[in-house]
Design an enzyme around this catalytic site. Structure first.
Site, PDB file in Angstrom:
ATOM      1  N   GLU A 122       5.466   9.100  18.631  1.00  0.00           N
ATOM      2  CA  GLU A 122       4.121   8.675  18.189  1.00  0.00           C
ATOM      3  C   GLU A 122       3.516   7.713  19.222  1.00  0.00           C
ATOM      4  OE1 GLU A 122       3.925   7.172  14.021  1.00  0.00           O
ATOM      5  OE2 GLU A 122       3.100   5.340  14.882  1.00  0.00           O
ATOM      6  N   VAL A 166       0.814  -1.222   0.000  1.00  0.00           N
ATOM      7  CA  VAL A 166       0.000   0.000   0.000  1.00  0.00           C
ATOM      8  C   VAL A 166       0.850   1.276   0.000  1.00  0.00           C
ATOM      9  CG1 VAL A 166      -1.818   1.202   1.239  1.00  0.00           C
ATOM     10  CG2 VAL A 166      -1.745  -1.259   1.263  1.00  0.00           C
ATOM     11  N   ASN A 196      10.858   1.407   7.286  1.00  0.00           N
ATOM     12  CA  ASN A 196      11.213   1.725   8.677  1.00  0.00           C
ATOM     13  C   ASN A 196      12.423   0.906   9.106  1.00  0.00           C
ATOM     14  OD1 ASN A 196       9.603   3.748   9.771  1.00  0.00           O
ATOM     15  ND2 ASN A 196       7.895   2.364  10.141  1.00  0.00           N
ATOM     16  N   ASN A 199       7.664  -5.312  -8.641  1.00  0.00           N
ATOM     17  CA  ASN A 199       7.291  -6.024  -7.418  1.00  0.00           C
ATOM     18  C   ASN A 199       7.760  -7.463  -7.570  1.00  0.00           C
ATOM     19  OD1 ASN A 199       5.636  -5.696  -4.862  1.00  0.00           O
ATOM     20  ND2 ASN A 199       4.754  -7.563  -5.715  1.00  0.00           N
ATOM     21  N   LYS A 241      13.491   9.121  12.146  1.00  0.00           N
ATOM     22  CA  LYS A 241      12.169   8.483  11.964  1.00  0.00           C
ATOM     23  C   LYS A 241      11.866   7.559  13.147  1.00  0.00           C
ATOM     24  CE  LYS A 241       8.308   7.169  10.005  1.00  0.00           C
ATOM     25  NZ  LYS A 241       7.904   5.895  10.461  1.00  0.00           N
ATOM     26  N   HIS A 267      32.531   2.682  46.466  1.00  0.00           N
ATOM     27  CA  HIS A 267      32.496   3.375  45.167  1.00  0.00           C
ATOM     28  C   HIS A 267      32.828   4.862  45.294  1.00  0.00           C
ATOM     29  CE1 HIS A 267      31.175  -0.114  43.013  1.00  0.00           C
ATOM     30  NE2 HIS A 267      30.171  -0.287  43.859  1.00  0.00           N
ATOM     31  N   HIS A 313      10.723   9.739  15.854  1.00  0.00           N
ATOM     32  CA  HIS A 313       9.350  10.136  15.500  1.00  0.00           C
ATOM     33  C   HIS A 313       8.370   9.062  15.970  1.00  0.00           C
ATOM     34  CE1 HIS A 313       5.858   9.611  12.879  1.00  0.00           C
ATOM     35  NE2 HIS A 313       5.832  10.929  12.729  1.00  0.00           N
ATOM     36  N   ASN A 314       8.702   7.813  15.697  1.00  0.00           N
ATOM     37  CA  ASN A 314       7.793   6.732  16.062  1.00  0.00           C
ATOM     38  C   ASN A 314       7.708   6.556  17.574  1.00  0.00           C
ATOM     39  OD1 ASN A 314       7.616   6.396  13.308  1.00  0.00           O
ATOM     40  ND2 ASN A 314       7.622   4.169  13.421  1.00  0.00           N
ATOM     41  N   ARG A 340       1.732  -1.103  25.827  1.00  0.00           N
ATOM     42  CA  ARG A 340       1.317  -1.997  24.726  1.00  0.00           C
ATOM     43  C   ARG A 340       1.621  -3.446  25.102  1.00  0.00           C
ATOM     44  NH1 ARG A 340       2.240   0.492  18.659  1.00  0.00           N
ATOM     45  NH2 ARG A 340       1.771   2.662  19.145  1.00  0.00           N
ATOM     46  N   SER A 369       6.932   9.138   6.755  1.00  0.00           N
ATOM     47  CA  SER A 369       5.816   9.026   7.691  1.00  0.00           C
ATOM     48  C   SER A 369       4.544   9.609   7.117  1.00  0.00           C
ATOM     49  CB  SER A 369       6.139   9.748   9.002  1.00  0.00           C
ATOM     50  OG  SER A 369       5.003   9.678   9.852  1.00  0.00           O
TER      51      SER A 369
HETATM   52  C1  6PG Z   1       4.369   6.546  10.287  1.00  0.00           C
HETATM   53  C2  6PG Z   1       4.164   5.365  11.205  1.00  0.00           C
HETATM   54  C3  6PG Z   1       4.468   4.076  10.538  1.00  0.00           C
HETATM   55  C4  6PG Z   1       4.417   2.866  11.459  1.00  0.00           C
HETATM   56  C5  6PG Z   1       3.072   2.526  11.946  1.00  0.00           C
HETATM   57  C6  6PG Z   1       3.019   1.228  12.734  1.00  0.00           C
HETATM   58  O1  6PG Z   1       5.125   7.410  10.676  1.00  0.00           O
HETATM   59  O2  6PG Z   1       3.756   6.584   9.214  1.00  0.00           O
HETATM   60  O3  6PG Z   1       5.014   5.491  12.302  1.00  0.00           O
HETATM   61  O4  6PG Z   1       5.762   4.172  10.027  1.00  0.00           O
HETATM   62  O5  6PG Z   1       4.836   1.765  10.758  1.00  0.00           O
HETATM   63  O6  6PG Z   1       2.533   3.548  12.670  1.00  0.00           O
HETATM   64  O7  6PG Z   1       3.770   1.229  13.873  1.00  0.00           O
HETATM   65  P1  6PG Z   1       3.455   0.158  15.018  1.00  0.00           P
HETATM   66  O8  6PG Z   1       2.911  -1.075  14.351  1.00  0.00           O
HETATM   67  O9  6PG Z   1       4.735  -0.126  15.702  1.00  0.00           O
HETATM   68  O10 6PG Z   1       2.417   0.787  15.873  1.00  0.00           O
END
Ligand code: 6PG
Length: 478
Positions: free
Chosen positions: A195, A16, A105, A36, A188, A456, A191-192, A292, A134
């Site tokens: 996130e 995708v 990633n 592909n 990145k 120490h 960033h995650n 999680r 992202s």
């Molecule tokens: C982004 C997201 C993406 C990531 C998913 C799934 O920036 O578009 O971070 O890269 O793959 O969000 O992450 P998890 O499966 O670890 O939640």
């Protein structure tokens, strides 16, 4: 399939994200070759987009031959061994100075290894870019945030494509050269991690609202309203929309029908490992990753729920006060989470000599990516004003927000604790805030313990720094 040569851009991997990126690149006026591993997706994808300058190939050699030079080949394949496998297949087909871009990633250290591998090919050095992309499917199609790492000269060659396809905020593209080697994938990864923190903080607000008896529709309205203010962000926006969604079959909110077991693909865990290696505190992200993990232990939690006791949550607070306090707790915790992520980036950037510009990184995160938010304007401004800022919490804007929010934040955490509602990210953030702002911590006693059992040594408050002392502690008789 129509064969067309001299194409501007090549993309391998038509899942995708890959498909959407191709449509994005083509829509900006570039002709694109696609490949592909299995041919069916290529056939279907090209057939689904007649009249577009998208050309499918079933042989990697034909695909490579169809590209203008220097060739620009982007990989959108699963991070890990697949990336190495595709690169190994590409090497014999490419020529010196061709550019391979990994848009998955990937772990930044893998990117460093691949960069050295391609640059070091004896007969024909290739150029490599590890680019964090992202924004999910929609971002890939309409404009993602892109975090490319690699040599500056390779960035220059890629810049027209990247700037054309990236999201724009205030007319500025959400892409910039992050730094050499693995810097792009590293940023990145952070960033995650951020996130993960954002998502968990929102879930904790949801847990409190649930305990207060709010319906999904009521919560949706609150998040939608928050999205008009300081918390405006993509994740708040989609939370409001997700909560409002009804199941077609049962008419119930979809969110209530989803099993409470969170998945993860690893970027959050990588962030924790890297933070531990650099002795940087990322307790909010840590709490988010661990939340999680705990959520995924559904069977154990179910068994424990009837054996381990706690209060039955009852939140008596007036709705408006609860919403206002949770807003402040979420905002303050979010600031802490970003402060930690930025601290880790700064530390690692210095260690690796990547020359990371935190203002630029915050600026490109304002659009396209999953953590895009109004709030990032203030982060960019803070680092622009003071590139050497020790901690985001100390920037005047954020200092003022934290001072204004800290009382409500405490009330929310105290409420959650007394009601037995787990708020690991809210409370980890508050503990970080309280530790960071403490002129005195109990580490004097800790130093005594270390000196007691291991000689120490310790420094003293009444002697110059750098002088080390040892006490002859009493013997412990067993
Ligand atoms: C982004 C997201 C993406 C990531 C998913 C799934 O920036 O578009 O971070 O890269 O793959 O969000 O992450 P998890 O499966 O670890 O939640």
């Amino acid at each position: 399939m129509p064969q067309h040569t001299d194409n501007d851009f090549g993309l391998i991997g038509l899942a995708v994200m890959g498909q959407n990126l191709v449509l994005n690149v083509e829509s900006r006026g570039f002709s694109v070759s696609v490949y592909n591993r299995s041919p069916e997706p290529t056939e279907a994808f090209v057939a689904a987009h007649p009249g577009r300058r998208i050309f499918g190939f079933h042989s990697l050699a034909d695909f490579v031959a169809s590209l203008s030079r220097p060739r620009r080949v982007m990989l959108m394949v699963k991070a890990g061994a697949a990336v190495d496998a595709v690169i190994a297949q590409l090497i014999p087909l490419l020529d010196a100075d061709d550019i391979v871009i990994d848009g998955g990633n990937s772990l930044y250290s893998d990117t460093e290894r691949r960069d050295a591998w391609l640059a070091g090919l004896p007969d024909k050095p290739l150029r490599f870019i590890g680019a964090g992309v992202s924004g999910g499917e929609e971002g890939a199609r309409k404009g993602p945030a892109i975090m490319p790492g690699g040599p500056a000269s390779t960035w220059d060659a890629m810049r027209p494509v990247f700037e054309a396809i990236a999201a724009k905020v205030d007319g500025q593209p959400c892409v910039a050269h992050i730094g050499p080697g693995g810097a792009g994938h590293y940023v990145k990864m952070i960033h995650n991690g951020i996130e993960y923190g954002d998502m968990q903080l929102i879930c904790e607000a949801y847990a409190l609202f649930q305990a207060a008896g709010m319906s999904c529709d009521e919560m949706a309205a609150v998040f939608a309203q928050w999205n008009q203010g300081a918390l405006q962000s993509y994740l708040i926006e989609i939370t409001a929309k997700a909560l409002a969604e009804r199941d077609a079959e049962s008419g119930r909110p979809v969110v209530e029908l989803i099993l409470d077991k969170a998945g993860q693909k690893g970027t959050g865990q990588w962030t924790l490992v890297n933070a531990a290696e650099n002795a940087v505190v990322v307790s909010t992200i840590n709490a988010a990753v661990e939340a999680r993990v705990l959520s995924s232990m559904k069977a154990q939690r179910l068994a424990a729920s009837s054996r381990l006791q706690g209060p039955n949550p009852t939140i008596g607070l007036a709705r408006a006060s609860l919403v206002a306090q949770v807003h402040d707790a979420l905002y303050a915790s979010k600031i802490v989470s970003y402060a930690q992520g930025l601290d880790l980036m700064r530390t690692m950037g210095q260690k690796k000599d990547w020359g990371l510009d935190l203002a630029v990184i915050a600026r490109i995160w304002r659009g396209g990516c999953i953590i895009r938010a109004r709030f990032l304007n203030h982060i960019a401004a803070a680092y622009q004003a003071d590139p050497a800022l020790a901690n985001l919490m100390l920037a005047p804007f954020f200092q003022e927000v934290l001072n204004r929010s800290q009382q409500a934040w405490r009330q929310v955490v105290a409420l959650a604790v007394t009601q037995g509602i787990a708020v690991p990210a809210f409370s980890a953030s508050l503990a970080y805030y309280d530790s960071y702002r403490s002129a005195h911590l109990p580490a004097n006693l800790l130093q005594a313990q270390r000196d007691f059992f291991g000689a120490h040594t310790y420094e003293r408050i009444d002697k110059p720094a750098g002088q080390w002392f040892h006490t002859a502690w009493p013997e412990v008789i067993e």
